[in-house]
Scaffold this active site. Structure first.
Site, mmCIF file in Angstrom:
data_model
loop_
_atom_site.group_PDB
_atom_site.id
_atom_site.type_symbol
_atom_site.label_atom_id
_atom_site.label_comp_id
_atom_site.label_asym_id
_atom_site.label_seq_id
_atom_site.Cartn_x
_atom_site.Cartn_y
_atom_site.Cartn_z
ATOM 1 N N ARG A 270 39.685 -23.285 -30.858
ATOM 2 C CA ARG A 270 40.961 -22.607 -30.594
ATOM 3 C C ARG A 270 41.034 -21.958 -29.209
ATOM 4 O O ARG A 270 41.660 -20.914 -29.028
ATOM 5 C CB ARG A 270 41.262 -21.563 -31.687
ATOM 6 N N SER B 215 48.045 -22.344 -40.644
ATOM 7 C CA SER B 215 46.934 -21.452 -40.984
ATOM 8 C C SER B 215 47.148 -20.111 -40.296
ATOM 9 O O SER B 215 47.308 -20.062 -39.079
ATOM 10 C CB SER B 215 45.609 -22.046 -40.513
ATOM 11 N N GLU C 118 45.619 -16.172 -36.257
ATOM 12 C CA GLU C 118 45.861 -17.297 -35.355
ATOM 13 C C GLU C 118 47.310 -17.258 -34.877
ATOM 14 O O GLU C 118 47.643 -17.787 -33.828
ATOM 15 C CB GLU C 118 45.585 -18.609 -36.102
#
Length: 303
Positions: free
Chosen positions: A176, A226, A296
């Site tokens: 990420r 997510s 996130e």
């Protein structure tokens, strides 16, 4: 909004490319968000560069988005300029075993183009709901594939306001994150390198992954995918489930009963509901397992 500032934008954009007080619930997959003072839709990288330059010269806050798939916008909206790449910067151009695409192109459409060309290697991204720009910044991945596996180069707007190309060996992509993210760059376009494959095999793999997604994820509800990053050595969804939070609800925001890693808009959720639920989940998981969950989802505006 300052009329002189708008006039400067009108010198480089058509009138229909500039929207005032635009509700952000129209432009996020959460279907949540108050109005942005200005919402602009550039059609090429030079327009993006000029818009950002004007914002900086005028001291105007700005934020660049794709299709808003990883974004929670405040109920109060955003006091500044939202620059959206999804509407007019979504071109996809196959070229041999490569696909060149603009940052606003959806990953699903790039995957469809790869299938049409008989190119394998992008199947993993077919069901990821975001756009190419965000996927490059975050090194998006699913089912064993990641963007770092397929990127040849990316073209970015640097934080100094220059358009530059970053080659594969300098992308520095991890979980990420990427060199572009660390250096405050905005992705404008990218070249994806794939391999010639069998169309039927590519389609079969895409359909198998789609079935997995449908069976395991709450795709029938608005969400930002997510909600939390995967903590090292754990799965966020499992931690949330083990903390007894399946179906936990604050207002219209709810922990999905199908997949605890997703906070969903179960109906009429506000940004405040989602924000409160994310914080509640983090606290409870920390209490239960001693693990810190990092969201996130990006927050935009005042919370």
């Amino acid at each position: 909004m300052n009329q002189d500032f708008i006039s400067r934008l009108e010198h480089i954009l058509e009138t229909e490319q500039i929207l005032q007080n635009e509700p952000m619930d129209r432009h996020t997959t959460f279907r949540i968000g108050g109005p942005a003072d200005l919402f602009v839709v550039p059609s090429d990288k030079e327009q993006v560069r000029k818009i950002v330059q004007i914002c900086r010269e005028e001291g105007m806050p700005y934020y660049i988005i794709g299709n808003g798939s990883n974004l929670l916008v405040s109920d109060k909206g955003y006091r500044g300029v939202v620059i959206q790449l999804y509407t007019r910067m979504s071109g996809i151009y196959p070229d041999g075993d490569k696909i060149c695409a603009q940052a606003g192109a959806s990953l699903a459409k790039i995957a469809a183009a790869a299938l049409k060309e008989g190119l394998a290697g992008f199947e993993f991204a077919a069901g990821i709901p975001g756009t190419l720009g965000g996927a490059c910044i975050m090194n998006a991945g699913a089912y064993g594939g990641e963007m770092k596996d397929v990127l040849e180069e990316i073209t970015v707007l640097t934080k100094e306001g220059e358009i530059s190309t970053i080659s594969r060996e300098n992308l520095d992509m991890g979980y990420r994150t990427s060199a572009a993210a660390k250096n405050g760059c905005t992705v404008l376009e990218a070249v994806i390198k794939l391999e010639k494959g069998d169309k039927e095999a590519i389609q079969k793999k895409m359909e198998e992954l789609k079935e997995k997604r449908i069976s395991k994820q709450p795709l029938e509800y608005p969400s930002a995918g997510s909600t939390f990053k995967r903590p090292k050595g754990y799965f966020a969804g499992k931690l949330i489930q083990d903390a007894g939070l399946r179906g936990c609800r604050i207002g219209g925001a709810m922990v999905s009963e199908k997949h605890c890693g997703f906070v969903i808009n179960a109906g009429g959720a506000t940004a405040a509901d989602v924000d409160a639920l994310i914080r509640h989940i983090s606290e409870k998981v920390k209490e239960h397992a001693g693990v810190t969950l990092e969201p996130e989802v990006k927050r935009l505006g005042e919370f």
